[in-house]
Design a protein around this motif. Structure first.
Motif, PDB file in Angstrom:
ATOM      1  N   PRO A  58       0.821  -1.450   0.038  1.00 16.59           N
ATOM      2  CA  PRO A  58       0.131  -0.032  -0.045  1.00 16.59           C
ATOM      3  C   PRO A  58       0.893   1.075   0.243  1.00 16.59           C
ATOM      4  CG  PRO A  58       0.225  -1.011   2.186  1.00 16.59           C
ATOM      5  CD  PRO A  58       0.674  -1.932   1.453  1.00 16.59           C
ATOM      6  N   ASP A  59       2.315   1.204   0.182  1.00 15.74           N
ATOM      7  CA  ASP A  59       2.973   2.619   0.375  1.00 15.74           C
ATOM      8  C   ASP A  59       4.328   2.030   0.146  1.00 15.74           C
ATOM      9  OD1 ASP A  59       4.203   4.784   1.052  1.00 15.74           O
ATOM     10  OD2 ASP A  59       3.467   4.909   3.003  1.00 15.74           O
ATOM     11  N   VAL A  60       4.598   2.652  -1.013  1.00 12.59           N
ATOM     12  CA  VAL A  60       6.306   2.544  -1.337  1.00 12.59           C
ATOM     13  C   VAL A  60       6.614   4.099  -1.714  1.00 12.59           C
ATOM     14  CG1 VAL A  60       7.954   1.759  -3.063  1.00 12.59           C
ATOM     15  CG2 VAL A  60       5.913   0.339  -2.370  1.00 12.59           C
ATOM     16  N   SER A  61       7.053   4.691  -0.483  1.00 14.44           N
ATOM     17  CA  SER A  61       7.395   5.940  -0.466  1.00 14.44           C
ATOM     18  C   SER A  61       6.377   6.754  -1.113  1.00 14.44           C
ATOM     19  CB  SER A  61       8.888   6.244  -1.346  1.00 14.44           C
ATOM     20  OG  SER A  61      10.109   5.806  -0.772  1.00 14.44           O
ATOM     21  N   GLY A  62       5.310   6.679  -0.675  1.00 19.02           N
ATOM     22  CA  GLY A  62       3.889   7.360  -1.039  1.00 19.02           C
ATOM     23  C   GLY A  62       3.183   6.831  -2.273  1.00 19.02           C
ATOM     24  N   VAL A  63       3.598   5.651  -2.936  1.00 19.74           N
ATOM     25  CA  VAL A  63       2.927   5.003  -4.107  1.00 19.74           C
ATOM     26  C   VAL A  63       2.235   4.026  -3.589  1.00 19.74           C
ATOM     27  CG1 VAL A  63       3.022   4.342  -6.144  1.00 19.74           C
ATOM     28  CG2 VAL A  63       4.700   6.117  -5.622  1.00 19.74           C
ATOM     29  N   ASN A  64       0.850   4.064  -3.926  1.00 18.36           N
ATOM     30  CA  ASN A  64       0.019   2.917  -3.573  1.00 18.36           C
ATOM     31  C   ASN A  64       0.057   1.860  -4.619  1.00 18.36           C
ATOM     32  OD1 ASN A  64      -2.353   1.243  -3.033  1.00 18.36           O
ATOM     33  ND2 ASN A  64      -3.521   2.849  -2.509  1.00 18.36           N
ATOM     34  N   PHE A  65       0.440   0.606  -4.316  1.00 19.19           N
ATOM     35  CA  PHE A  65       0.443  -0.480  -5.214  1.00 19.19           C
ATOM     36  C   PHE A  65      -0.311  -1.558  -4.600  1.00 19.19           C
ATOM     37  CE2 PHE A  65       4.600   1.364  -6.016  1.00 19.19           C
ATOM     38  CZ  PHE A  65       4.683   0.958  -7.510  1.00 19.19           C
ATOM     39  N   TRP A  66      -1.377  -1.245  -3.826  1.00 12.24           N
ATOM     40  CA  TRP A  66      -2.370  -2.061  -3.092  1.00 12.24           C
ATOM     41  C   TRP A  66      -3.820  -1.952  -3.814  1.00 12.24           C
ATOM     42  CZ3 TRP A  66      -2.263  -5.948   0.538  1.00 12.24           C
ATOM     43  CH2 TRP A  66      -3.288  -6.337   1.018  1.00 12.24           C
ATOM     44  N   GLY A  67      -4.075  -0.683  -4.132  1.00 12.37           N
ATOM     45  CA  GLY A  67      -5.358  -0.238  -4.780  1.00 12.37           C
ATOM     46  C   GLY A  67      -6.121   0.245  -3.475  1.00 12.37           C
ATOM     47  N   GLY A  68      -7.329   0.899  -4.045  1.00 11.32           N
ATOM     48  CA  GLY A  68      -8.317   1.669  -2.923  1.00 11.32           C
ATOM     49  C   GLY A  68      -7.673   2.705  -2.431  1.00 11.32           C
ATOM     50  N   ARG A  69      -8.439   3.138  -1.197  1.00 12.66           N
ATOM     51  CA  ARG A  69      -7.853   4.267  -0.648  1.00 12.66           C
ATOM     52  C   ARG A  69      -6.422   4.126   0.217  1.00 12.66           C
ATOM     53  NH1 ARG A  69     -13.224   5.588   2.665  1.00 12.66           N
ATOM     54  NH2 ARG A  69     -13.000   3.208   3.015  1.00 12.66           N
ATOM     55  N   THR A  70      -5.777   5.210   0.625  1.00 19.38           N
ATOM     56  CA  THR A  70      -4.660   5.282   1.254  1.00 19.38           C
ATOM     57  C   THR A  70      -4.871   5.950   2.629  1.00 19.38           C
ATOM     58  OG1 THR A  70      -3.347   5.927  -0.925  1.00 19.38           O
ATOM     59  CG2 THR A  70      -2.307   6.328   1.075  1.00 19.38           C
ATOM     60  N   TYR A  71      -4.446   5.195   3.658  1.00 22.06           N
ATOM     61  CA  TYR A  71      -4.530   5.581   4.915  1.00 22.06           C
ATOM     62  C   TYR A  71      -3.425   6.845   5.193  1.00 22.06           C
ATOM     63  CZ  TYR A  71      -5.602   5.810   9.756  1.00 22.06           C
ATOM     64  OH  TYR A  71      -6.274   6.004  11.103  1.00 22.06           O
ATOM     65  N   VAL A  72      -4.094   8.269   5.498  1.00 27.72           N
ATOM     66  CA  VAL A  72      -3.415   9.042   5.956  1.00 27.72           C
ATOM     67  C   VAL A  72      -3.234   9.520   7.327  1.00 27.72           C
ATOM     68  CG1 VAL A  72      -3.043  11.462   5.245  1.00 27.72           C
ATOM     69  CG2 VAL A  72      -3.570  10.013   3.607  1.00 27.72           C
ATOM     70  N   ARG A  73      -2.362   9.623   7.997  1.00 28.37           N
ATOM     71  CA  ARG A  73      -2.182   9.851   9.332  1.00 28.37           C
ATOM     72  C   ARG A  73      -3.188  11.175   9.711  1.00 28.37           C
ATOM     73  NH1 ARG A  73       1.249   8.100  13.248  1.00 28.37           N
ATOM     74  NH2 ARG A  73       2.642   7.303  11.495  1.00 28.37           N
ATOM     75  N   GLY A  74      -3.897  11.156  10.728  1.00 32.40           N
ATOM     76  CA  GLY A  74      -4.664  12.129  11.183  1.00 32.40           C
ATOM     77  C   GLY A  74      -5.999  12.474  10.288  1.00 32.40           C
ATOM     78  N   GLN A  75      -6.176  11.695   9.227  1.00 31.30           N
ATOM     79  CA  GLN A  75      -7.214  11.652   8.303  1.00 31.30           C
ATOM     80  C   GLN A  75      -8.143  10.397   8.299  1.00 31.30           C
ATOM     81  OE1 GLN A  75      -6.665  14.360   4.691  1.00 31.30           O
ATOM     82  NE2 GLN A  75      -4.709  14.376   5.385  1.00 31.30           N
ATOM     83  N   GLY A  76      -7.228   9.470   8.006  1.00 37.12           N
ATOM     84  CA  GLY A  76      -8.066   8.216   7.769  1.00 37.12           C
ATOM     85  C   GLY A  76      -7.685   7.670   6.346  1.00 37.12           C
ATOM     86  N   PRO A  77      -8.550   6.852   6.060  1.00 32.27           N
ATOM     87  CA  PRO A  77      -8.586   6.360   4.707  1.00 32.27           C
ATOM     88  C   PRO A  77      -8.987   7.268   3.623  1.00 32.27           C
ATOM     89  CG  PRO A  77      -9.741   4.727   5.727  1.00 32.27           C
ATOM     90  CD  PRO A  77      -9.638   6.012   6.507  1.00 32.27           C
TER      91      PRO A  77
END
Length: 277
Positions: A58-77
């Motif tokens: 889900p996170d390779v230096s900020g790039v999402n290789f998992w798919g869907g939403r990205t979990y952001v600290r303090g904000q959630g998906p």
């Protein structure tokens, strides 16, 4: 088509046509027992980015290789335009019972990781076979990278990323699959553990997962049975995994695919046999 002992056991979708928000990547689906029971699911309604058996981060230096939403600290998906893609670039070997392929992990044409992925099958008994997957990732981006997860970004217990197997849901009237290791049972007990092997048992099938080398065995297991059935081996459970420029990392997973609902001794025996094959 992937075969084992002359029987078709899985389809290898190496160049899927998928929207970018699903982080397109090679995957195996359907995967079947020798008896023909399908033990994977692709693009289910609950998680459209789950693709059978795949390698997803889900996170390779900020790039999402998992798919869907990205979990952001303090904000959630959060739905972000940060998806990458895994592009099949060639076969080094392609036989009925296995393959060696090269995969490029890219974001908008920029290659971050180069992967060599080896897949092979072995028959273990009349009712069970083993899938061996070895992945070696090399940082070719020209700068240091790091691998993260929702857990490393602030969501406790969500350390997924790496090998992931999405299993099918049973009928609504059936209970969720049972999950157990050699010493523990149930999602709460085995999620996040570093057990030598882990079994997921459905109504008429059982999957047994094991790390095939010491480094892989140190990765915690990510497990879901209540919300959906899935098992993964986590690269970044609690802290980010650094990958320096030019450096590589390898993981080796073996998954036993068996007809029937196995108990703990039978699952342990098949895990031992698969690892010694």
């Amino acid at each position: 088509m992937l075969r084992c002992a002359g029987r078709a056991v899985a389809e290898h979708v190496h160049r899927p046509r998928l929207p970018k928000e699903l982080s397109p990547r090679p995957y195996l689906h359907p995967v079947r027992t020798f008896g023909g029971v399908v033990v994977t699911e692709v693009r289910p309604a609950d998680h459209a980015h789950h693709l059978g058996v795949s390698l997803a981060v889900p996170d390779v230096s900020g790039v999402n290789f998992w798919g869907g939403r990205t979990y952001v600290r303090g904000q959630g998906p959060v739905a972000l335009d940060n998806h990458g893609a895994q592009e099949h670039t060639g076969w080094l070997r392609r036989d009925p019972d296995g393959s060696v392929q090269e995969v490029s992990w890219t974001r908008e044409g920029r290659e971050l990781l180069k992967e060599r992925r080896t897949i092979s099958t072995r028959a273990l008994s009349a009712d069970a076979w083993a899938l061996h997957i070895t992945s070696t990732l090399t940082n070719v981006s020209g700068e240091d990278l790091s691998i993260g997860s929702p857990a490393t970004n602030g969501r406790p217990g969500a350390g997924y990323g790496g090998f992931f197997w999405r299993a099918p849901k049973e009928d609504a009237s059936d209970p969720p699959p049972e999950v157990f290791t050699d010493t523990a049972s149930g999602e709460d007990a085995v999620h996040g553990s570093t057990a030598e092997w882990l079994a997921l048992a459905g109504r008429d099938w059982t999957l047994v997962f094991a790390g095939a080398d010491e480094e892989t065995r140190r990765d915690p297991w990510f497990v879901r049975t209540g919300a959906y059935p899935g098992v993964g081996s986590s690269l970044a459970w609690e802290r980010r995994l650094p990958l320096a420029v030019g450096a590589g990392l390898s993981r080796r997973i073996v998954a036993v695919v068996s007809d029937g609902r196995l108990d703990r001794p039978a699952a342990a025996a098949l895990a031992r046999k698969a690892l010694s094959a």
